[in-house]
Structures are given as C-alpha cells and as structure tokens.
Motif scaffolding. Structure first.
Motif, PDB file in Angstrom:
ATOM      1  N   GLN A   6       0.807  -1.188   0.000  1.00  0.00           N
ATOM      2  CA  GLN A   6       0.000   0.000   0.000  1.00  0.00           C
ATOM      3  C   GLN A   6       0.856   1.260   0.000  1.00  0.00           C
ATOM      4  OE1 GLN A   6      -0.035  -2.626   1.955  1.00  0.00           O
ATOM      5  NE2 GLN A   6      -1.856  -2.677   3.229  1.00  0.00           N
ATOM      6  N   THR A   7       0.346   2.303  -0.674  1.00  0.00           N
ATOM      7  CA  THR A   7       0.992   3.596  -0.614  1.00  0.00           C
ATOM      8  C   THR A   7       0.385   4.369   0.547  1.00  0.00           C
ATOM      9  OG1 THR A   7      -0.648   4.621  -2.059  1.00  0.00           O
ATOM     10  CG2 THR A   7       1.244   3.578  -3.118  1.00  0.00           C
ATOM     11  N   SER A   8       0.998   5.519   0.883  1.00  0.00           N
ATOM     12  CA  SER A   8       0.515   6.315   2.005  1.00  0.00           C
ATOM     13  C   SER A   8      -0.869   6.883   1.745  1.00  0.00           C
ATOM     14  CB  SER A   8       1.493   7.462   2.279  1.00  0.00           C
ATOM     15  OG  SER A   8       1.642   8.277   1.120  1.00  0.00           O
ATOM     16  N   SER A   9      -1.291   6.922   0.485  1.00  0.00           N
ATOM     17  CA  SER A   9      -2.603   7.480   0.159  1.00  0.00           C
ATOM     18  C   SER A   9      -3.734   6.492   0.431  1.00  0.00           C
ATOM     19  CB  SER A   9      -2.649   7.897  -1.315  1.00  0.00           C
ATOM     20  OG  SER A   9      -2.477   6.764  -2.153  1.00  0.00           O
ATOM     21  N   THR A  10      -3.416   5.223   0.654  1.00  0.00           N
ATOM     22  CA  THR A  10      -4.457   4.220   0.862  1.00  0.00           C
ATOM     23  C   THR A  10      -5.295   4.528   2.098  1.00  0.00           C
ATOM     24  OG1 THR A  10      -3.101   2.522  -0.195  1.00  0.00           O
ATOM     25  CG2 THR A  10      -4.924   1.765   1.174  1.00  0.00           C
ATOM     26  N   GLY A  11      -4.646   4.967   3.177  1.00  0.00           N
ATOM     27  CA  GLY A  11      -5.376   5.294   4.392  1.00  0.00           C
ATOM     28  C   GLY A  11      -6.384   6.399   4.170  1.00  0.00           C
ATOM     29  N   THR A  12      -5.995   7.400   3.370  1.00  0.00           N
ATOM     30  CA  THR A  12      -6.920   8.499   3.057  1.00  0.00           C
ATOM     31  C   THR A  12      -8.109   7.985   2.271  1.00  0.00           C
ATOM     32  OG1 THR A  12      -5.088  10.071   3.013  1.00  0.00           O
ATOM     33  CG2 THR A  12      -7.132  10.748   1.933  1.00  0.00           C
ATOM     34  N   LEU A  13      -7.863   7.115   1.310  1.00  0.00           N
ATOM     35  CA  LEU A  13      -8.950   6.545   0.524  1.00  0.00           C
ATOM     36  C   LEU A  13      -9.876   5.710   1.393  1.00  0.00           C
ATOM     37  CD1 LEU A  13      -6.917   5.500  -2.643  1.00  0.00           C
ATOM     38  CD2 LEU A  13      -8.677   7.253  -2.553  1.00  0.00           C
ATOM     39  N   LEU A  14      -9.301   4.949   2.319  1.00  0.00           N
ATOM     40  CA  LEU A  14     -10.116   4.117   3.198  1.00  0.00           C
ATOM     41  C   LEU A  14     -11.061   4.952   4.055  1.00  0.00           C
ATOM     42  CD1 LEU A  14      -7.786   1.305   4.599  1.00  0.00           C
ATOM     43  CD2 LEU A  14      -9.718   1.070   3.048  1.00  0.00           C
ATOM     44  N   SER A  15     -10.621   6.114   4.467  1.00  0.00           N
ATOM     45  CA  SER A  15     -11.455   6.954   5.325  1.00  0.00           C
ATOM     46  C   SER A  15     -12.708   7.435   4.621  1.00  0.00           C
ATOM     47  CB  SER A  15     -10.646   8.165   5.820  1.00  0.00           C
ATOM     48  OG  SER A  15     -10.357   9.056   4.747  1.00  0.00           O
ATOM     49  N   MET A  16     -12.727   7.355   3.281  1.00  0.00           N
ATOM     50  CA  MET A  16     -13.893   7.791   2.515  1.00  0.00           C
ATOM     51  C   MET A  16     -14.797   6.626   2.115  1.00  0.00           C
ATOM     52  SD  MET A  16     -12.208  10.761   0.100  1.00  0.00           S
ATOM     53  CE  MET A  16     -10.868   9.746  -0.528  1.00  0.00           C
ATOM     54  N   VAL A  17     -14.409   5.403   2.502  1.00  0.00           N
ATOM     55  CA  VAL A  17     -15.224   4.229   2.206  1.00  0.00           C
ATOM     56  C   VAL A  17     -16.390   4.159   3.192  1.00  0.00           C
ATOM     57  CG1 VAL A  17     -15.250   1.705   2.125  1.00  0.00           C
ATOM     58  CG2 VAL A  17     -13.261   2.958   1.264  1.00  0.00           C
ATOM     59  N   PRO A  18     -17.644   4.140   2.697  1.00  0.00           N
ATOM     60  CA  PRO A  18     -18.794   4.118   3.619  1.00  0.00           C
ATOM     61  C   PRO A  18     -18.734   2.995   4.650  1.00  0.00           C
ATOM     62  CG  PRO A  18     -19.534   4.584   1.397  1.00  0.00           C
ATOM     63  CD  PRO A  18     -18.066   4.253   1.300  1.00  0.00           C
ATOM     64  N   LEU A  19     -18.247   1.823   4.251  1.00  0.00           N
ATOM     65  CA  LEU A  19     -18.179   0.691   5.176  1.00  0.00           C
ATOM     66  C   LEU A  19     -17.298   0.995   6.381  1.00  0.00           C
ATOM     67  CD1 LEU A  19     -19.082  -2.257   5.617  1.00  0.00           C
ATOM     68  CD2 LEU A  19     -17.021  -2.966   4.401  1.00  0.00           C
ATOM     69  N   PHE A  20     -16.298   1.872   6.192  1.00  0.00           N
ATOM     70  CA  PHE A  20     -15.357   2.201   7.252  1.00  0.00           C
ATOM     71  C   PHE A  20     -15.554   3.616   7.791  1.00  0.00           C
ATOM     72  CE2 PHE A  20     -12.276  -0.831   4.913  1.00  0.00           C
ATOM     73  CZ  PHE A  20     -12.824  -1.925   5.567  1.00  0.00           C
ATOM     74  N   SER A  21     -16.687   4.236   7.455  1.00  0.00           N
ATOM     75  CA  SER A  21     -16.877   5.655   7.765  1.00  0.00           C
ATOM     76  C   SER A  21     -16.881   5.956   9.258  1.00  0.00           C
ATOM     77  CB  SER A  21     -18.189   6.158   7.142  1.00  0.00           C
ATOM     78  OG  SER A  21     -19.296   5.440   7.669  1.00  0.00           O
ATOM     79  N   LYS A  22     -17.212   4.965  10.087  1.00  0.00           N
ATOM     80  CA  LYS A  22     -17.287   5.195  11.528  1.00  0.00           C
ATOM     81  C   LYS A  22     -16.023   4.755  12.270  1.00  0.00           C
ATOM     82  CE  LYS A  22     -22.320   4.640  11.510  1.00  0.00           C
ATOM     83  NZ  LYS A  22     -22.623   6.081  11.676  1.00  0.00           N
ATOM     84  N   LEU A  23     -15.007   4.334  11.527  1.00  0.00           N
ATOM     85  CA  LEU A  23     -13.786   3.858  12.171  1.00  0.00           C
ATOM     86  C   LEU A  23     -12.857   5.016  12.519  1.00  0.00           C
ATOM     87  CD1 LEU A  23     -12.916   0.661  10.118  1.00  0.00           C
ATOM     88  CD2 LEU A  23     -14.483   0.933  12.029  1.00  0.00           C
ATOM     89  N   SER A  24     -12.092   4.829  13.578  1.00  0.00           N
ATOM     90  CA  SER A  24     -11.121   5.834  13.999  1.00  0.00           C
ATOM     91  C   SER A  24      -9.877   5.739  13.122  1.00  0.00           C
ATOM     92  CB  SER A  24     -10.735   5.589  15.458  1.00  0.00           C
ATOM     93  OG  SER A  24      -9.998   4.375  15.578  1.00  0.00           O
ATOM     94  N   PRO A  25      -9.022   6.775  13.133  1.00  0.00           N
ATOM     95  CA  PRO A  25      -7.759   6.702  12.383  1.00  0.00           C
ATOM     96  C   PRO A  25      -6.923   5.476  12.747  1.00  0.00           C
ATOM     97  CG  PRO A  25      -8.178   8.962  13.042  1.00  0.00           C
ATOM     98  CD  PRO A  25      -9.217   8.112  13.719  1.00  0.00           C
ATOM     99  N   ALA A  26      -6.909   5.115  14.017  1.00  0.00           N
ATOM    100  CA  ALA A  26      -6.131   3.942  14.444  1.00  0.00           C
ATOM    101  C   ALA A  26      -6.719   2.664  13.860  1.00  0.00           C
ATOM    102  CB  ALA A  26      -6.103   3.855  15.967  1.00  0.00           C
ATOM    103  N   GLN A  27      -8.051   2.558  13.824  1.00  0.00           N
ATOM    104  CA  GLN A  27      -8.703   1.380  13.260  1.00  0.00           C
ATOM    105  C   GLN A  27      -8.448   1.298  11.754  1.00  0.00           C
ATOM    106  OE1 GLN A  27     -12.613   2.385  14.723  1.00  0.00           O
ATOM    107  NE2 GLN A  27     -12.537   0.809  16.314  1.00  0.00           N
ATOM    108  N   LEU A  28      -8.499   2.443  11.078  1.00  0.00           N
ATOM    109  CA  LEU A  28      -8.224   2.472   9.638  1.00  0.00           C
ATOM    110  C   LEU A  28      -6.784   2.041   9.348  1.00  0.00           C
ATOM    111  CD1 LEU A  28     -10.005   5.806   8.637  1.00  0.00           C
ATOM    112  CD2 LEU A  28     -10.708   3.496   8.019  1.00  0.00           C
ATOM    113  N   GLU A  29      -5.869   2.478  10.193  1.00  0.00           N
ATOM    114  CA  GLU A  29      -4.467   2.103  10.013  1.00  0.00           C
ATOM    115  C   GLU A  29      -4.291   0.600  10.185  1.00  0.00           C
ATOM    116  OE1 GLU A  29      -0.013   3.205  11.741  1.00  0.00           O
ATOM    117  OE2 GLU A  29      -1.807   4.096  12.628  1.00  0.00           O
ATOM    118  N   THR A  30      -5.042   0.012  11.119  1.00  0.00           N
ATOM    119  CA  THR A  30      -4.971  -1.435  11.340  1.00  0.00           C
ATOM    120  C   THR A  30      -5.451  -2.186  10.104  1.00  0.00           C
ATOM    121  OG1 THR A  30      -5.333  -1.172  13.717  1.00  0.00           O
ATOM    122  CG2 THR A  30      -5.766  -3.337  12.775  1.00  0.00           C
TER     123      THR A  30
END
Length: 234
Positions: A6-30
């Motif tokens: 993954q590139t560093s931009s993947t985390g940013t993209l994940l934060s915009m995924v509706p399925l993960f919209s309620k996750l914290s930054p730490a959860q997204l990083e996991t």
C-alpha cells in the motif's frame, strides 16, 4: 494477481469508504496494515461465481462490474462499482461462495483483506466490529431499495429510478453517467435500443437533458412519479 504494498494514500482513501466511515484513524491504520492492494488491468477477472469467498474487496480507483453470465454467454450486470465501494462483503461474512463474477471495466486498484484477518481484528476491537456492522446494515438496506426500484418496473421506470439514485449519490442534478450506455442497459435488464428510446423520450418530454454522458434532471417530480409507477411516459 500482482500485489503491491500500500501507498501512504491508501489510508486516506479508506477513510472515505462508507463501510469504514465510523472507524477511527487507528482502526483504519490497522485495516491498511493488514491488507493488500491489487492492480487489475481492464478486463481482468477478480473472482468467479461459485468460488469460495475468502475476503473483502474495496475499490480504490477505477471501475468494476459485478455480473452473472448465462451458458449462452448473455450477461446481466448486477452492479457497477465506483471508487470507495466494497464488494463481496455479504458472502464473505456468510462463509459462502461468490454469487456472481467481478471484472475490472477499466484499470483499477482494489484493496483486498482476507476474512481471517478481518475476523481477528474484529475480535480484538469490539468497536470496529460494531462500526462495520452498522455500515453493512445500512448498505444492505440501500441495496434492497435499489433492487426493488430497478427490477419490478418497466424500462422507463427503472431508468428514472436509476437516474434519481445517481443524483442522490452524487448530490447533484447534473452529473456524468458512471457507465457506458451498453453497460447501463445490461444493468437495467434492457436492450440498448430500449434504453436509447427511454432516454430520448425522457429528454423529449423535458424531464432530463443529455450531453453525451452528462445528465441533467429537469423535472424531479415527474421522474419520481415515473419511478414509483404513478406516472406513465408518453
């Protein structure tokens, strides 16, 4: 399939995924650290109907179609996916097989997380499990509504429902169709000729305007009535 870290931009993209919209930054990083990124060429198959669903896919870039194919080669498109949309989540959680095929319509980037990884993460973090369950439930309700709108009515009504749904998702009455007319016809269960006639009739009636693949809704009230079966297109 070729996989890249993954590139560093993947985390940013994940934060915009509706399925993960309620996750914290730490959860997204996991999630990011325990996933793989698949680079798919145009026409590349991601999975086939009947294969075991072992993981969750999320489209990061490009376009993917979910479809079924008959023994005669006839194709029925069930969904056209855009960036940020997850797929195969239901059969994965059910522990079943893929109910349809998935193919990249254009060069695409897909995040893939194995079921075992997701389950392990959810066991460790109840908050992550509840957040994903809430988002998944909302998505299933939306899909059930869409299926009812797009399958139980005639082609003009299905088209009206689809155009309204797109406007709602894009938050604008002017937008570019996210698929070709051929793919849209297959998605609506119509021939290309029937779709072209319905589009032309909507435009001639003054309910929409078209400029190539750019659609502008001009009469939302009549489109809504048509999509609900309360109005017929002359």
């Amino acid at each position: 399939m070729p996989m890249k870290k993954q590139t560093s931009s993947t985390g940013t993209l994940l934060s915009m995924v509706p399925l993960f919209s309620k996750l914290s930054p730490a959860q997204l990083e996991t999630i990011e650290q325990n996933s793989a990124v698949i680079k798919a060429d145009k026409g590349q198959v991601l999975f086939l109907e009947g294969a075991e669903a072992k993981g969750l896919y999320i489209l990061l870039q490009g376009q993917v179609k979910i479809f079924k194919a008959s023994s005669e080669g006839k194709e029925q498109i069930l969904h056209m996916l855009g960036p940020g949309e997850p797929f195969a989540e239901v059969p994965m959680f059910q522990g079943g097989v893929f109910p349809a095929n998935a193919m990249a319509v254009q060069p695409s980037t897909v995040l893939y997380t194995e079921k075992a990884v997701l389950m392990r993460l959810m066991e460790r973090d109840a908050g992550l499990a509840m957040a994903m369950l809430a988002a998944l439930s909302q998505r299933l309700r939306q899909m059930a509504t869409m299926i009812g709108q797009l399958t139980l009515r005639e082609v003009p009504a299905r088209l009206a429902a689809y155009l309204l749904l797109q406007a709602e998702e894009k938050r604008s009455d002017t937008y570019v169709l996210d698929m070709s007319k051929g793919h849209l016809a297959a998605f609506l269960g119509a021939t290309r000729e029937a779709l072209s006639r319905a589009l032309a009739r909507l435009e001639d009636s003054g309910w929409i305007s078209m400029d190539n693949r750019t659609i502008t809704i001009l009469d939302r009230g009549r489109l809504e009535a048509l999509s609900e079966g309360d109005l017929k297109l002359k």
